[in-house]
Design a protein around this motif. Structure first.
Motif, mmCIF file in Angstrom:
data_model
loop_
_atom_site.group_PDB
_atom_site.id
_atom_site.type_symbol
_atom_site.label_atom_id
_atom_site.label_comp_id
_atom_site.label_asym_id
_atom_site.label_seq_id
_atom_site.Cartn_x
_atom_site.Cartn_y
_atom_site.Cartn_z
ATOM 1 N N SER A 1 -15.810 12.847 15.772
ATOM 2 C CA SER A 1 -15.355 13.895 16.688
ATOM 3 C C SER A 1 -14.006 13.579 17.316
ATOM 4 N N GLU B 1 -8.280 16.312 22.141
ATOM 5 C CA GLU B 1 -9.125 15.853 23.246
ATOM 6 C C GLU B 1 -9.473 16.979 24.218
ATOM 7 N N LYS B 2 -8.498 17.833 24.550
ATOM 8 C CA LYS B 2 -8.776 18.930 25.483
ATOM 9 C C LYS B 2 -9.787 19.898 24.886
ATOM 10 N N ARG C 1 -11.980 19.270 22.448
ATOM 11 C CA ARG C 1 -13.275 18.600 22.290
ATOM 12 C C ARG C 1 -14.028 18.538 23.614
ATOM 13 N N SER C 2 -13.331 18.187 24.682
ATOM 14 C CA SER C 2 -13.982 18.083 25.987
ATOM 15 C C SER C 2 -14.482 19.439 26.466
ATOM 16 N N ALA C 3 -13.667 20.480 26.266
ATOM 17 C CA ALA C 3 -14.062 21.819 26.702
ATOM 18 C C ALA C 3 -15.244 22.332 25.888
ATOM 19 N N ASP D 1 -17.520 20.467 24.300
ATOM 20 C CA ASP D 1 -18.704 19.693 24.688
ATOM 21 C C ASP D 1 -19.296 20.228 25.986
ATOM 22 N N ALA D 2 -18.426 20.544 26.944
ATOM 23 C CA ALA D 2 -18.901 21.056 28.231
ATOM 24 C C ALA D 2 -19.575 22.410 28.067
ATOM 25 N N SER E 1 -23.024 22.122 26.729
ATOM 26 C CA SER E 1 -23.943 21.655 27.775
ATOM 27 C C SER E 1 -24.233 22.746 28.793
ATOM 28 N N ASP F 1 -6.246 16.428 16.680
ATOM 29 C CA ASP F 1 -5.297 15.510 17.304
ATOM 30 C C ASP F 1 -4.335 15.019 16.224
#
Length: 303
Positions: free
Chosen positions: A58, A63-64, A66-68, A70-71, A74, A100
Protein backbone atom coordinates in the motif's frame (compact mmCIF):
# COMPACT_ATOMS: atom_id res chain seq x y z
CA UNK A 1 12.17 -35.30 -15.20
CA UNK A 2 8.67 -33.83 -15.39
CA UNK A 3 8.52 -30.20 -16.48
CA UNK A 4 6.93 -27.73 -14.11
CA UNK A 5 4.31 -25.28 -15.33
CA UNK A 6 6.82 -22.44 -15.57
CA UNK A 7 9.10 -24.41 -17.88
CA UNK A 8 6.13 -25.54 -19.97
CA UNK A 9 4.78 -21.99 -20.30
CA UNK A 10 8.14 -20.66 -21.42
CA UNK A 11 8.46 -23.34 -24.09
CA UNK A 12 4.95 -23.17 -25.55
CA UNK A 13 4.53 -22.02 -29.16
CA UNK A 14 2.74 -18.66 -29.25
CA UNK A 15 0.31 -17.02 -31.68
CA UNK A 16 1.75 -14.51 -34.10
CA UNK A 17 1.05 -10.80 -33.87
CA UNK A 18 -0.81 -11.05 -37.17
CA UNK A 19 -3.06 -13.81 -35.84
CA UNK A 20 -3.89 -11.71 -32.77
CA UNK A 21 -4.65 -8.64 -34.85
CA UNK A 22 -6.93 -10.70 -37.08
CA UNK A 23 -8.67 -12.27 -34.05
CA UNK A 24 -8.03 -15.71 -35.50
CA UNK A 25 -10.03 -18.39 -33.60
CA UNK A 26 -6.81 -20.25 -32.85
CA UNK A 27 -5.66 -17.37 -30.64
CA UNK A 28 -8.61 -17.67 -28.27
CA UNK A 29 -8.16 -21.44 -28.26
CA UNK A 30 -4.50 -20.98 -27.30
CA UNK A 31 -5.34 -18.86 -24.26
CA UNK A 32 -8.26 -20.98 -23.11
CA UNK A 33 -6.49 -24.32 -23.43
CA UNK A 34 -3.47 -23.08 -21.49
CA UNK A 35 -5.14 -20.83 -18.91
CA UNK A 36 -4.69 -23.13 -15.91
CA UNK A 37 -1.10 -23.91 -16.82
CA UNK A 38 -0.27 -20.21 -17.25
CA UNK A 39 -1.85 -19.37 -13.87
CA UNK A 40 0.28 -22.05 -12.22
CA UNK A 41 3.35 -20.78 -14.07
CA UNK A 42 2.82 -17.27 -12.70
CA UNK A 43 2.49 -18.66 -9.17
CA UNK A 44 5.73 -20.61 -9.62
CA UNK A 45 7.45 -17.55 -11.06
CA UNK A 46 6.60 -15.46 -8.01
CA UNK A 47 8.08 -18.12 -5.76
CA UNK A 48 11.35 -18.49 -7.66
CA UNK A 49 14.45 -16.89 -6.21
CA UNK A 50 15.37 -15.30 -9.54
CA UNK A 51 12.00 -13.68 -10.21
CA UNK A 52 13.29 -10.30 -9.08
CA UNK A 53 9.72 -9.14 -8.46
CA UNK A 54 9.31 -6.92 -5.39
CA UNK A 55 6.27 -7.09 -3.13
CA UNK A 56 3.49 -4.66 -4.07
CA UNK A 57 2.31 -2.86 -0.94
CA UNK A 58 0.00 0.00 0.00
CA UNK A 59 3.00 2.33 0.34
CA UNK A 60 2.84 2.66 -3.46
CA UNK A 61 -0.17 4.94 -3.14
CA UNK A 62 0.22 8.66 -2.56
CA UNK A 63 0.35 9.17 1.19
CA UNK A 64 -2.46 11.76 1.31
CA UNK A 65 -4.73 9.59 -0.82
CA UNK A 66 -3.91 6.43 1.11
CA UNK A 67 -4.56 8.07 4.48
CA UNK A 68 -7.84 9.60 3.33
CA UNK A 69 -9.04 6.32 1.80
CA UNK A 70 -8.10 4.35 4.93
CA UNK A 71 -10.02 6.84 7.07
CA UNK A 72 -13.08 6.64 4.82
CA UNK A 73 -13.15 2.86 4.98
CA UNK A 74 -13.05 3.11 8.77
CA UNK A 75 -15.64 5.90 8.87
CA UNK A 76 -17.40 6.66 5.55
CA UNK A 77 -18.55 10.06 6.82
CA UNK A 78 -14.93 11.16 6.39
CA UNK A 79 -15.02 10.58 2.63
CA UNK A 80 -14.88 14.33 1.99
CA UNK A 81 -11.13 14.22 2.50
CA UNK A 82 -10.88 11.79 -0.43
CA UNK A 83 -13.16 13.93 -2.58
CA UNK A 84 -11.04 17.03 -1.93
CA UNK A 85 -7.98 15.36 -3.46
CA UNK A 86 -9.66 15.06 -6.88
CA UNK A 87 -9.65 18.29 -8.90
CA UNK A 88 -11.96 18.77 -11.89
CA UNK A 89 -9.61 19.63 -14.76
CA UNK A 90 -12.20 19.36 -17.56
CA UNK A 91 -15.99 18.96 -17.42
CA UNK A 92 -16.50 15.54 -15.86
CA UNK A 93 -12.77 14.71 -15.72
CA UNK A 94 -10.91 14.67 -12.40
CA UNK A 95 -7.22 14.40 -11.60
CA UNK A 96 -5.19 13.47 -8.52
CA UNK A 97 -1.79 12.22 -7.40
CA UNK A 98 -2.57 8.51 -7.22
CA UNK A 99 0.77 6.75 -6.79
CA UNK A 100 3.76 8.11 -4.92
CA UNK A 101 6.28 8.94 -7.67
CA UNK A 102 9.12 8.17 -5.28
CA UNK A 103 7.76 4.64 -4.82
CA UNK A 104 6.70 3.88 -8.39
CA UNK A 105 10.01 2.15 -9.06
CA UNK A 106 8.70 -0.79 -7.04
CA UNK A 107 5.66 -1.26 -9.29
CA UNK A 108 7.65 -0.70 -12.45
CA UNK A 109 10.31 -3.19 -11.33
CA UNK A 110 7.58 -5.75 -10.76
CA UNK A 111 6.04 -5.17 -14.19
CA UNK A 112 9.46 -5.25 -15.86
CA UNK A 113 10.24 -8.55 -14.14
CA UNK A 114 6.89 -9.95 -15.26
CA UNK A 115 7.59 -8.89 -18.85
CA UNK A 116 10.90 -10.75 -18.69
CA UNK A 117 9.36 -13.87 -17.15
CA UNK A 118 8.80 -15.29 -20.64
CA UNK A 119 5.30 -16.45 -19.73
CA UNK A 120 2.82 -15.59 -22.50
CA UNK A 121 0.86 -12.40 -21.81
CA UNK A 122 -1.92 -11.16 -24.04
CA UNK A 123 -1.46 -7.55 -25.15
CA UNK A 124 -4.54 -5.32 -25.17
CA UNK A 125 -6.13 -5.38 -28.59
CA UNK A 126 -9.42 -3.58 -28.69
CA UNK A 127 -9.14 -0.58 -30.95
CA UNK A 128 -5.49 -1.44 -31.62
CA UNK A 129 -2.84 -3.89 -30.49
CA UNK A 130 -0.45 -2.31 -28.01
CA UNK A 131 2.79 -4.26 -27.96
CA UNK A 132 3.99 -2.99 -24.58
CA UNK A 133 0.82 -3.69 -22.62
CA UNK A 134 -0.84 -6.60 -20.85
CA UNK A 135 -4.28 -7.64 -19.67
CA UNK A 136 -4.68 -7.37 -15.90
CA UNK A 137 -8.09 -8.79 -14.95
CA UNK A 138 -8.95 -12.44 -14.37
CA UNK A 139 -11.79 -12.17 -16.90
CA UNK A 140 -9.30 -11.59 -19.72
CA UNK A 141 -7.49 -14.21 -21.76
CA UNK A 142 -3.76 -14.30 -21.09
CA UNK A 143 -3.94 -11.98 -18.08
CA UNK A 144 -1.15 -11.30 -15.58
CA UNK A 145 -2.12 -14.07 -13.17
CA UNK A 146 0.70 -13.70 -10.63
CA UNK A 147 -0.99 -13.97 -7.20
CA UNK A 148 0.85 -10.99 -5.73
CA UNK A 149 -0.16 -8.76 -8.60
CA UNK A 150 -3.77 -9.93 -8.49
CA UNK A 151 -3.99 -9.09 -4.79
CA UNK A 152 -2.67 -5.60 -5.52
CA UNK A 153 -4.97 -5.11 -8.52
CA UNK A 154 -8.07 -6.26 -6.64
CA UNK A 155 -7.28 -3.88 -3.79
CA UNK A 156 -6.83 -0.99 -6.22
CA UNK A 157 -10.20 -1.63 -7.84
CA UNK A 158 -12.20 -2.41 -4.70
CA UNK A 159 -10.60 -0.15 -2.15
CA UNK A 160 -9.81 2.88 -4.32
CA UNK A 161 -11.45 3.05 -7.73
CA UNK A 162 -15.01 1.97 -6.93
CA UNK A 163 -15.72 4.22 -3.91
CA UNK A 164 -14.05 7.19 -5.61
CA UNK A 165 -16.17 6.58 -8.71
CA UNK A 166 -19.33 6.46 -6.61
CA UNK A 167 -18.45 9.79 -4.97
CA UNK A 168 -17.63 11.63 -8.19
CA UNK A 169 -20.22 9.96 -10.44
CA UNK A 170 -23.25 8.85 -8.38
CA UNK A 171 -25.06 7.55 -11.47
CA UNK A 172 -22.63 4.63 -11.77
CA UNK A 173 -23.83 2.90 -8.61
CA UNK A 174 -25.22 -0.45 -9.70
CA UNK A 175 -23.20 -0.22 -12.91
CA UNK A 176 -19.85 -0.72 -11.19
CA UNK A 177 -19.81 -4.31 -9.99
CA UNK A 178 -17.46 -5.62 -12.70
CA UNK A 179 -13.77 -4.79 -13.17
CA UNK A 180 -11.53 -4.72 -16.22
CA UNK A 181 -8.02 -3.45 -16.76
CA UNK A 182 -4.94 -3.41 -18.91
CA UNK A 183 -1.56 -1.73 -19.07
CA UNK A 184 -0.53 0.24 -22.10
CA UNK A 185 2.71 1.73 -23.35
CA UNK A 186 3.15 4.49 -25.90
CA UNK A 187 6.52 4.72 -27.66
CA UNK A 188 7.73 7.27 -30.18
CA UNK A 189 9.06 4.54 -32.47
CA UNK A 190 6.26 1.95 -32.03
CA UNK A 191 2.70 2.46 -30.74
CA UNK A 192 2.28 6.23 -30.70
CA UNK A 193 -1.40 7.18 -30.34
CA UNK A 194 -5.05 6.13 -30.27
CA UNK A 195 -7.79 7.84 -32.26
CA UNK A 196 -10.81 9.52 -30.66
CA UNK A 197 -13.14 7.05 -28.96
CA UNK A 198 -15.34 6.39 -25.96
CA UNK A 199 -14.89 3.49 -23.55
CA UNK A 200 -17.31 0.63 -22.93
CA UNK A 201 -17.17 1.47 -19.23
CA UNK A 202 -19.19 3.27 -16.61
CA UNK A 203 -15.98 4.83 -15.34
CA UNK A 204 -12.40 4.85 -16.62
CA UNK A 205 -9.36 5.41 -14.41
CA UNK A 206 -6.13 6.16 -16.28
CA UNK A 207 -3.00 6.09 -14.08
CA UNK A 208 0.45 7.11 -15.25
CA UNK A 209 3.34 4.82 -14.30
CA UNK A 210 6.30 6.89 -15.51
CA UNK A 211 9.16 7.36 -13.09
CA UNK A 212 10.56 10.73 -12.06
CA UNK A 213 12.93 11.85 -14.79
CA UNK A 214 11.38 9.46 -17.31
CA UNK A 215 10.28 12.28 -19.57
CA UNK A 216 8.32 12.14 -22.80
CA UNK A 217 7.01 14.63 -25.33
CA UNK A 218 3.47 14.75 -26.67
CA UNK A 219 1.12 11.93 -25.63
CA UNK A 220 -1.47 14.13 -23.97
CA UNK A 221 -5.06 12.93 -23.71
CA UNK A 222 -7.47 15.20 -25.59
CA UNK A 223 -11.01 15.35 -24.21
CA UNK A 224 -14.19 16.56 -25.92
CA UNK A 225 -17.25 17.93 -24.13
CA UNK A 226 -20.54 17.51 -26.02
CA UNK A 227 -22.41 20.17 -24.07
CA UNK A 228 -19.92 23.03 -24.35
CA UNK A 229 -17.95 21.80 -27.39
CA UNK A 230 -14.87 22.42 -25.30
CA UNK A 231 -11.71 20.57 -26.30
CA UNK A 232 -8.73 20.31 -23.99
CA UNK A 233 -5.52 18.29 -23.94
CA UNK A 234 -4.47 17.04 -20.52
CA UNK A 235 -1.08 15.69 -19.54
CA UNK A 236 0.23 13.20 -17.01
CA UNK A 237 2.94 13.63 -14.43
CA UNK A 238 4.47 10.55 -12.77
CA UNK A 239 1.88 8.73 -10.69
CA UNK A 240 -1.04 11.03 -11.52
CA UNK A 241 -4.45 9.74 -12.58
CA UNK A 242 -7.44 10.93 -14.58
CA UNK A 243 -10.93 9.55 -13.93
CA UNK A 244 -14.05 10.10 -16.06
CA UNK A 245 -17.20 8.48 -17.39
CA UNK A 246 -16.38 6.08 -20.19
CA UNK A 247 -18.78 8.01 -22.42
CA UNK A 248 -16.55 11.11 -22.44
CA UNK A 249 -14.88 11.17 -25.89
CA UNK A 250 -11.09 11.25 -25.73
CA UNK A 251 -8.00 10.38 -27.72
CA UNK A 252 -4.34 9.73 -26.97
CA UNK A 253 -2.27 12.20 -28.93
CA UNK A 254 0.94 11.09 -30.67
CA UNK A 255 4.00 10.65 -28.51
CA UNK A 256 7.00 12.24 -30.20
CA UNK A 257 9.79 11.37 -27.80
CA UNK A 258 10.30 8.85 -25.01
CA UNK A 259 7.73 6.44 -23.57
CA UNK A 260 4.54 6.74 -21.53
CA UNK A 261 3.25 3.81 -19.47
CA UNK A 262 -0.22 3.69 -17.91
CA UNK A 263 -2.80 1.47 -16.27
CA UNK A 264 -6.24 1.83 -17.84
CA UNK A 265 -8.95 0.51 -15.52
CA UNK A 266 -12.70 0.17 -16.07
CA UNK A 267 -15.79 -0.43 -13.99
CA UNK A 268 -19.12 -1.46 -15.50
CA UNK A 269 -22.21 -3.48 -14.60
CA UNK A 270 -23.04 -7.08 -15.28
CA UNK A 271 -22.86 -8.05 -18.96
CA UNK A 272 -21.23 -4.73 -19.79
CA UNK A 273 -24.07 -2.47 -18.65
CA UNK A 274 -23.31 1.23 -18.21
CA UNK A 275 -25.58 4.03 -16.89
CA UNK A 276 -28.11 5.43 -19.36
CA UNK A 277 -27.12 8.88 -20.57
CA UNK A 278 -28.51 11.61 -18.30
CA UNK A 279 -29.67 9.02 -15.78
CA UNK A 280 -30.66 10.46 -12.43
CA UNK A 281 -28.06 9.63 -9.78
CA UNK A 282 -29.13 7.29 -7.03
CA UNK A 283 -29.36 8.68 -3.53
CA UNK A 284 -27.15 6.47 -1.37
CA UNK A 285 -25.43 6.93 1.94
CA UNK A 286 -21.70 7.32 2.41
CA UNK A 287 -21.65 3.85 3.96
CA UNK A 288 -23.11 2.39 0.75
CA UNK A 289 -20.41 4.05 -1.32
CA UNK A 290 -17.72 2.48 0.83
CA UNK A 291 -19.04 -1.04 0.50
CA UNK A 292 -17.93 -3.99 -1.61
CA UNK A 293 -20.46 -5.27 -4.17
CA UNK A 294 -21.91 -8.72 -3.63
CA UNK A 295 -22.06 -9.55 -7.35
CA UNK A 296 -19.48 -12.04 -8.58
CA UNK A 297 -17.46 -11.64 -11.75
CA UNK A 298 -19.66 -12.45 -14.74
CA UNK A 299 -16.65 -13.28 -16.91
CA UNK A 300 -17.62 -10.78 -19.62
CA UNK A 301 -14.64 -9.01 -21.17
CA UNK A 302 -15.15 -6.02 -23.52
CA UNK A 303 -12.18 -7.12 -25.62
Amino acid sequence: MQENALETARAVARPSREAMLQRHPSVSTFWNQNSDMFAQAWAEWEMTADAGAPTLESALYDEKLRSAVDAAWSDPTKEGAVRDLWKEVFPGVYKTQFFDPEKLQTLRAYLDAAAKADIPLRPPYGISLNRGGAMLDTRSEGYLAAPGFQEFYTGLMDRYMRPVSRMLFPDVIGYDTQTFGFSIQWQADADTSLRAHTDASSVTLNINLNLLGEDFSGSGVRFFDHATRQVSELFFEPGTALIHHGTVPHESMPITQGERSNFVLWLYGENGQIPPRNAAPKAVSAAERWMLPTAKSDGFAPF
